[in-house]
Design an enzyme around this catalytic site. Sequence first.
Site, PDB file in Angstrom:
ATOM      1  N   SER A 224       0.834  -1.196  -0.096  1.00 13.82           N
ATOM      2  CA  SER A 224       0.037  -0.093  -0.003  1.00 13.82           C
ATOM      3  C   SER A 224       0.718   1.324  -0.048  1.00 13.82           C
ATOM      4  CB  SER A 224      -1.020   0.118   1.260  1.00 13.82           C
ATOM      5  OG  SER A 224      -0.099  -0.028   2.336  1.00 13.82           O
ATOM      6  N   HIS A 252      -5.416  -4.309  -0.890  1.00 12.59           N
ATOM      7  CA  HIS A 252      -5.253  -3.579  -1.861  1.00 12.59           C
ATOM      8  C   HIS A 252      -5.303  -4.313  -3.309  1.00 12.59           C
ATOM      9  CE1 HIS A 252      -4.681   0.105   0.783  1.00 12.59           C
ATOM     10  NE2 HIS A 252      -3.948  -0.743   1.567  1.00 12.59           N
ATOM     11  N   LYS A 283     -12.274  -1.452   2.208  1.00 12.58           N
ATOM     12  CA  LYS A 283     -11.798  -0.629   0.948  1.00 12.58           C
ATOM     13  C   LYS A 283     -12.700  -0.780  -0.149  1.00 12.58           C
ATOM     14  CE  LYS A 283      -7.038  -1.369   3.239  1.00 12.58           C
ATOM     15  NZ  LYS A 283      -6.987  -0.173   4.131  1.00 12.58           N
TER      16      LYS A 283
HETATM   17  N1  PLP Z   1      -3.638  -5.094   5.670  1.00 11.96           N
HETATM   18  C1  PLP Z   1      -3.227  -4.185   4.598  1.00 11.96           C
HETATM   19  C2  PLP Z   1      -2.177  -4.555   3.639  1.00 11.96           C
HETATM   20  C3  PLP Z   1      -3.970  -2.922   4.875  1.00 11.96           C
HETATM   21  O1  PLP Z   1      -3.384  -1.734   3.919  1.00 11.96           O
HETATM   22  C4  PLP Z   1      -4.754  -2.734   5.811  1.00 11.96           C
HETATM   23  C5  PLP Z   1      -5.511  -1.375   6.231  1.00 11.96           C
HETATM   24  O2  PLP Z   1      -4.977  -0.221   5.941  1.00 11.96           O
HETATM   25  C6  PLP Z   1      -4.984  -3.748   6.875  1.00 11.96           C
HETATM   26  C7  PLP Z   1      -4.534  -4.832   6.526  1.00 11.96           C
HETATM   27  C8  PLP Z   1      -6.038  -3.654   7.909  1.00 11.96           C
HETATM   28  O3  PLP Z   1      -7.349  -3.645   7.391  1.00 11.96           O
HETATM   29  P1  PLP Z   1      -8.727  -3.229   7.912  1.00 11.96           P
HETATM   30  O4  PLP Z   1      -9.070  -1.878   7.712  1.00 11.96           O
HETATM   31  O5  PLP Z   1      -9.606  -4.076   7.682  1.00 11.96           O
HETATM   32  O6  PLP Z   1      -8.247  -3.583   9.608  1.00 11.96           O
END
Ligand code: PLP
Length: 437
Positions: A224, A252, A283
Amino acid sequence: GTGGPRAASGAAAAQLRQRLESELEDIRGAGTWKSERVIASRQGPHLRLAGGGGGACEAGGGGEGSRSLPQVPFPCFYLSVPAGIINFCANNYLGLSSHPEVIRAAVEALEKFGAGLSSVRFICGTQSIHKDLEEKIARFHQREDAILYASCFDANAGIFEALLTPEDAVLSDELNHASIIDGIRLCKANKYRYKHMDMHDLETKLQEAQKHRLRLVATDGAFSMDGDIAPLREICQLAQKYDALVFIDECHATGFLGPNGRGTDELLGVMDKVTIINSTLGKALGGAAGGYTTGPKPLIDLLRQRSRPYLFSNSLPPAVVGCASKALDLLMESNAIAQSMAAKTQRFRSKMTAAGFTISGKDHPICPVMLGDARLASVMAEDMLKRGIYVIGFSYPVVPKGKARIRVQISAVHSDEDIDRCVEAFTEVGRKHGALP
Ligand code: PLP
């Protein structure tokens, strides 16, 4: 009456306050303070900020409150929106966060199933909609079963500890998301960290890890901060060679990468080689909240018995389940939505590169405009907002020192005109601050 806030008295409380204030001052001094802008409309490509930033939005595109929802197909419902603040920093990749059908599904679920369960799943917190959504997620990813969590952070916190013991090994990309890092910290397996997307280093670590019972390679599908995509084909080949399992975090990627939006594994043709997928509902899939693991049935069964964030945290609220379920229906009905973003991403990346900016990653709607200096990223982001473009500067500790950037995220519901306005604003602001010649 409740009165105002009360400060705790005593020497320890005073000492703590002093220490916290000094730490906060250090963060401000380093130029890495993250302030939150307050949005007064729905999430969407056009926004209104609290305190008057940006123009008002019309129905469907982020307008506040109770206007009736337009009955026009995706993604046209945004197109009548007059330009206000144009939002380039949400993970609303497909524009489903304020899609009328997604909102309607949430309202219906709320009315039929209530505000929430006041329970964890195994006590009295499982409704038919939770089971239906798990089945739908598994079908979407072509996996055997799925389990819901309150967030993907929780899914990542829960999986490694439940799956791996001190007899096992986990091999993790050094730039994996914080929640993977934390999840791995919680487990007692032997830990190997390989250099970012470096297959030579992964192979060396896999060789070292041959002595353990089970090896799990863990990687973000798409990273990300840099907008780069893990070399999953090579990772899966190495995993096969060294008898390892592959885990990917698809936050993502789910919904928009690959011909049908199934994610990085579909994009790279390795759907049958990746064993475990964790992803988010917060997302592209409606943007409300929630996360999940999908994979082999015995693994999902074990997670229901052992995974601590699942066992000890409340069930997903029905409205949230309704949103995600409708988002998945829309994606499974047609691949047009999943495909709707690629041309816009390409337009932004090529125009910005032609203007002289360095954009990290490739072909991903995360388009980090690399600037290096934290203050430069922060002042440029502020100046972009003055020109009606909402972007955010990222600096240490979110990204490494000296690699500050403004992360632009393209959504299917941006118009070509939105994208061109963003590029023009970047060019002006970049010249003003010396980021461009
Ligand atoms: N994994 C990644 C790669 C993320 O970008 C995010 C969120 O920013 C998460 C996990 C966590 O997701 P959640 O917002 O559902 O807790």
